[in-house]
Design an enzyme around this catalytic site. Structure first.
Site, mmCIF file in Angstrom:
data_model
loop_
_atom_site.group_PDB
_atom_site.id
_atom_site.type_symbol
_atom_site.label_atom_id
_atom_site.label_comp_id
_atom_site.label_asym_id
_atom_site.label_seq_id
_atom_site.Cartn_x
_atom_site.Cartn_y
_atom_site.Cartn_z
ATOM 1 N N GLY A 230 -8.337 1.046 2.292
ATOM 2 C CA GLY A 230 -7.566 0.402 1.233
ATOM 3 C C GLY A 230 -7.233 1.404 0.144
ATOM 4 O O GLY A 230 -6.079 1.583 -0.220
ATOM 5 N N GLY A 458 -14.481 0.275 5.168
ATOM 6 C CA GLY A 458 -14.726 1.606 5.715
ATOM 7 C C GLY A 458 -15.796 2.350 4.943
ATOM 8 O O GLY A 458 -16.152 3.471 5.276
ATOM 9 N N GLY A 497 -13.611 0.565 -7.505
ATOM 10 C CA GLY A 497 -14.351 1.052 -8.661
ATOM 11 C C GLY A 497 -15.741 1.564 -8.309
ATOM 12 O O GLY A 497 -16.615 1.650 -9.177
ATOM 13 N N VAL A 669 -20.732 5.739 -5.764
ATOM 14 C CA VAL A 669 -20.523 6.956 -4.982
ATOM 15 C C VAL A 669 -19.074 7.077 -4.508
ATOM 16 O O VAL A 669 -18.529 8.166 -4.391
ATOM 17 C CB VAL A 669 -21.476 6.957 -3.757
ATOM 18 N N GLY A 670 -18.432 5.932 -4.264
ATOM 19 C CA GLY A 670 -17.189 5.913 -3.482
ATOM 20 C C GLY A 670 -16.072 6.796 -3.964
ATOM 21 O O GLY A 670 -15.316 7.331 -3.162
ATOM 22 N N GLU A 671 -15.901 6.940 -5.269
ATOM 23 C CA GLU A 671 -14.686 7.591 -5.739
ATOM 24 C C GLU A 671 -14.905 8.904 -6.478
ATOM 25 O O GLU A 671 -13.938 9.545 -6.883
ATOM 26 C CB GLU A 671 -13.915 6.624 -6.647
#
Lengths: 707, 328
Positions: A230, A458, A497, A669-671
């Site tokens: 996404g 994902g 976020g 952590v994601g971004e």
């Protein structure tokens, strides 16, 4: 406590790579009708007529809606909306790609062909799609974060500076390019609206549809079993989702809309380009005395998106005087939206190249300059950091990269035909925390099911949440399964976020704690062991036992400034003759609080850093301003990195527990992964070639001629 | 839907006969370009004649020449032992192209006929493009010019030819054998392509219904060396901004029979005869070639957005010469 990931780590990896995972577009429905928008060829004007005669002649066409016969809908006012104005509700056109007709047909092919045959005439109005040509029309808008901040006396600080940098920087328009294009299937049974959607925020879709359809949210169910990426494009609600539901209700038949790759350029948002100006003043010994950062981005005529390019600058370095100012310019393009990594992703490009320029102006090692300006607390709002291991990141990153062996002058590290350059950049990203709820259910076989209305896009939600519950319940994570992606499950926020582990993870922790508590109460004797859970249920004649848990950020935790931090080190090689920049090494060290799932977190950051290579050297959604449209609405004209571009890449995490961000000790952590990579590469290119490039992507033509 | 007939044939005469009565038909080989163009509405054939069963998959070498059947796959050619041994330049150029998956599917003949990557040609069909719709105008010349050609262009079209393999083949003086209704002819690949003057939609001199059946490459002197150098925005799976195929014969410490073709700069692989002559007899150490390199594309008419291609072409040729001559 250390949580050890199970072998065969990613629990849904097998179903994904074998094609068994069911994405929204895969869901079949009897009697389904396919939708396809015919879109405006002009960026500004009025639709004077839409001729659908030829389109209706296409066999299989069920209905065609234009602005003249479409059901009237209220404005999409819900906060989840990506664009407030629904196409077809007006004859006004404000961007190329805006829907002017919706074709509904028995097959996708018929819908697409009929959409091609829709003929519109327009009253063309002057269009401006290039925000750089309209900077004098920049405006300030309202947003969730202020567009300007000021602390200290900037003029005095700059007056005191012995060394100054004052430069302008540019980042490019980019698109998300999720491999699964957005897809939605809406099914109306006369009472309930079931929506299979490729979305990052099922509850957001539910709320927005409830508003537009005038239905109570309880009569809408949004399901998204898997989302094939996404990156922000599916984080908001866009017109195709609304119209699928509207059409399903009107026709009384299921309606499916799957975007094509080219439609993905205009049917949902993009990351807007930024124009930035950074002014830095410092003393001779490298202490910042004044910082000013301005950032401007394009937004839509009718909708607001501010790319907060100066957010990072407000909190990154210790400095007595920091001013930031952001603006938008309205242009005839669709609304921009969040894209990994919003705000700091583009914004830190300016700040971190400027810091490198300052380091060279001071004849100071770029890492040492950053160490000297380490912020002990947030320099703009004065709050203490909830936790900050950036210094440890500097140590780990520099050590792993071998930074001490760097020679400072540009072009000083030649190897054969190549100039070799080493550069670094800081990463920082604000921590977003959303409330969430979850349910844990134990069955007699000793297995536990986690249920939450979160999403798997994902990022590994199905893998991470069992690790959290396993720690509380004391059972192996592989005995815990996750049900998610359904608004019939306990409410959770959007998967954006970098908020899921914090919010949903904390809710799961609470639900598991409650479950354990109830089991202890039910047990005949104290000291219940995890392997006895099933027996307790049998003893009490229960088939299963459920417990719910919720979590929301505490008020007190708002007294802290919360960020993910990182330090990125890059090596590039530039053939002295051919001048093609290539990244040959990347090392990133990160401060993200406690790492719940080391393998998953490493994978997340790896992907993010690779995306940073794309931002640095490739990605740009070129627009032809004479035509008012994107030039290459495909993946061959707009490049992203391929495997051959991925260098030797290392990810490290500081050993850390954040006591304020979440009960798990974790931040997001994601971004953080893509932040800081592009400036580190740009700085490495300077070190390699002596050529300072102040825009990304950096391409061969930037490096021809000089040096 | 846009309906079309599909037919699979196993005899060349049959294919040519069907095509003769299907003026808006297309031959289908690997389909790696044609099918994407059809999906985008750029090509709208009413008849697809699948020629994959035609007997043109050979890769043969005799004392005079290498003959490659037009339906041999790119990967078949690149991997063929005799090609690797005798024409490593061909393997190099093929391996620099596309991805392994595309190379497994794409045919050699189709590779030579792939359409330009000019983004306006591949844009939505409402966008003016003389190559797609002659007479509609050229959007590219005043638009995004970065990937356009700098030489051999005209006011109606500036599109560049995208093939890597064709660049190597032109440097090797290859020919193509063509079969049409009742006729067979052999044409130098160098003469196969045409500049976009009066018919920008016609990339080649191929007559309607004519098939490429074979590619013929002359044998090389054993002292011949070559190199294919390609500059692109990412390390794999992207088209050349500029590429160069260099072939030369080592004669003591001198270079002879220098042949240079450029990719990414013209509507066809672009030979540099004057530069080739100037380099004749110069040293393999590349001393004294600077003057000749400076004349590369001196006659080019770049646009503001692709001016860099001229100096890049000089650099690419320089690097390819170095690597071919063993001077790098």
């Amino acid at each position: 406590m250390t949580i050890r990931p199970q072998s065969g780590h990613r629990v849904d990896g097998l179903v994904k790579v074998t094609g068994r995972a069911r994405y929204a577009g895969d869901v079949a429905a009897e009697g389904v009708v396919f939708g396809c928008f015919a879109t405006s060829d002009i960026p500004a004007g009025k639709v004077t007529s839409v001729d659908t005669t030829d389109a209706e002649a296409e066999p299989g066409v069920v209905r065609i809606w234009t602005h003249e016969n479409v059901p009237r809908l209220p404005k999409l006012t819900h906060a989840a909306a990506g664009e407030s104005l629904l196409p077809l509700q007006t004859d006004r056109v404000t961007f190329e790609g805006q829907g002017i007709a919706l074709v509904l047909a028995e097959t996708l092919e018929a819908a697409e062909e009929a959409a091609r045959r829709v003929r519109a005439t327009y009253e063309v109005e002057p269009a401006q799609t290039d925000f750089r040509m309209a900077l004098d029309q920049r405006v300030v808008i309202d947003d969730w974060a202020p567009l300007s901040t000021s602390v200290g006396d900037f003029a005095a600080g700059l007056g005191r500076a012995q060394v100054k940098v004052d430069q302008s920087y540019r980042t490019a328009d980019r698109h998300h390019h999720a491999i699964e294009p957005a897809a939605v299937l809406a099914i109306w049974d006369g009472r309930e609206m079931l929506v299979h959607d490729s979305t990052q925020w099922g509850y957001g879709v539910r709320a927005a549809l409830a508003q537009v359809l005038g239905l109570p949210p309880t009569q809408i169910r949004v399901v998204s079993e898997y989302v094939g990426g996404g990156f922000g494009a599916k984080g908001s609600v866009w017109p195709y989702e609304v119209y699928a539901a509207v059409a399903a209700r009107e026709l009384g038949r299921p309606v499916k809309i799957v975007l094509s790759r080219s439609q993905s350029f205009t049917a949902h948002g993009y990351q807007p380009a930024t124009d930035q100006r950074v002014i830095l003043g410092a003393t001779e010994d490298g202490c910042l005395t004044a910082v000013r950062h301005e950032s401007i981005n394009p937004t839509a005529i009718l909708d607001d998106h501010i790319e907060h390019g100066t957010l990072g600058t407000r909190s990154m370095y210790q400095c007595p005087a920091i001013e930031t100012q952001e603006h938008v310019v309205r242009v005839h393009r669709g609304s921009p939206t969040f894209m990994r990594t919003p705000h700091e992703g583009p914004g830190m490009v300016g700040l971190e190249i400027a810091m490198d320029e300052l380091a060279y102006a001071l004849h100071l090692d770029p890492l040492e300059l950053r160490r000297r300006n380490y912020a002990e607390h947030d320099p703009t709002n004065g709050k203490p950091f909830s936790s900050n291991a950036l210094r440890e990141c500097y140590d780990i990153g520099a050590e792993r990269f071998g930074w001490a062996r760097r020679t400072h002058p540009p072009k000083s590290m030649r190897d054969g035909n190549d100039w070799v350059g080493w550069g670094m950049g800081n990463a920082l990203m604000g921590t977003f925390r959303f409330g969430a709820s979850a349910r844990t259910t134990l069955t007699r076989d000793g297995r536990v099911r986690i249920e939450t209305g979160s999403q798997e896009i994902g990022t590994g939600t199905r893998t991470t949440l069992p690790l959290v519950a396993a720690e509380i319940l004391g059972i192996p994570a592989d005995r815990i399964t996750v049900s998610l992606g359904d608004t019939n499950l306990p409410e959770a926020g959007g998967t954006f976020g970098s908020s899921t582990t914090i919010g949903v993870g904390s809710a799961v922790r609470e639900a598991a704690t409650q479950l354990r508590h109830r089991l202890n109460q039910l047990a005949a004797e104290p000291g219940l062991q995890p392997h006895e859970y099933g027996e307790v249920l049998a003893l009490r004649g229960l088939d299963q036992l459920a417990a719910e848990g919720g979590w929301a950020p505490s008020k007190e935790s708002g007294n802290f400034a919360m960020f993910a931090f990182g330090a990125v080190f890059a090596e590039v090689r530039v053939d002295a003759l051919l001048r093609v920049p290539r990244v040959t090494r990347l090392v990133g060290a990160y401060s993200v609080g406690r790492v719940i799932d080391p393998i998953g977190a490493r994978a997340q950051i790896t992907g993010g850093m690779i995306w940073g290579i794309g931002q640095a050297l490739m990605e740009s959604s070129t627009m032809d301003h004479a035509l008012g449209r994107y030039v290459s609405k495909n993946l061959t004209g707009g490049l992203v990195p391929v495997s051959a571009d991925v260098p030797d890449l290392e990810v490290h995490f500081a050993d850390e527990f954040d006591p304020h961000a979440s009960p798990l000790g974790a931040r997001g952590v994601g971004e953080i992964g893509p932040v800081g990579v592009a400036p580190a590469i740009a700085n490495a290119v300077f070190h390699a070639t002596g050529i300072r490039i102040r825009e990304v992507p950096i391409r061969v033509e930037h490096l021809m001629g000089e040096g | 839907m846009r309906p079309f007939h599909y037919e699979r044939v196993s005899e060349p005469v049959k294919a040519i006969a069907i095509r003769a009565v299907a003026p808006n038909g297309r031959y289908l080989a690997g389909g790696t370009d044609l099918l994407t163009l059809m999906k985008d509405g750029v090509e709208c054939p009413d008849h697809l004649i699948d020629i994959n069963d035609l007997p043109f998959r050979h890769i043969e070498l005799d004392s005079d020449e290498l003959r490659i059947g037009a339906l041999a796959r790119l990967s078949d050619v690149a991997d063929a032992e005799l090609v690797r041994r005798e024409y490593p330049l061909l393997t190099q150029s093929i391996e620099a192209a596309a991805s392994a998956q595309v190379r497994n599917a794409a045919s050699i003949g189709g590779n030579l006929l792939q359409r330009t990557r000019c983004p306006y040609f591949r844009s939505e069909t409402v966008v003016p493009c003389n190559k797609r719709t002659p007479g509609s105008g050229c959007s590219a010349i005043r638009g995004d010019q970065r990937t356009l050609a700098v030489v051999g262009t005209s006011a109606v079209c500036s599109a560049a030819h995208p093939s890597d393999l064709a660049v190597a083949l032109v440097a090797l003086d290859a020919h193509v054998r063509l079969e049409g209704a009742g006729s067979t002819r052999t044409v130098a690949l160098r003469q196969f392509y045409q500049t976009p003057d009066t018919a920008p939609d016609q990339d080649t001199i191929l007559r309607p219904g004519e098939l490429i059946v074979e590619i013929v490459v002359p044998r090389l002197d054993p002292r011949t060396v070559g190199h294919y150098a390609k500059v692109r925005d990412r390390a794999s799976f992207s088209f050349a901004l500029v590429s160069a195929a260099v072939v030369l014969r080592r004669d003591g410490d001198q270079m002879r029979n220098v042949r240079i073709a450029l990719g990414g700069v013209a509507p066809m692989p672009w030979r540099l005869p004057a530069v080739e002559r100037a380099l004749e007899g110069t040293g393999l150490d590349l001393r004294g070639v600077a003057g000749a390199l400076e004349t590369i594309l001196a006659d080019a008419r770049p646009l503001p957005g692709n001016q860099f291609k001229v100096s890049l072409a000089r650099a690419v040729v320089h690097r390819a010469l170095q690597l071919a001559a063993g001077a790098a």
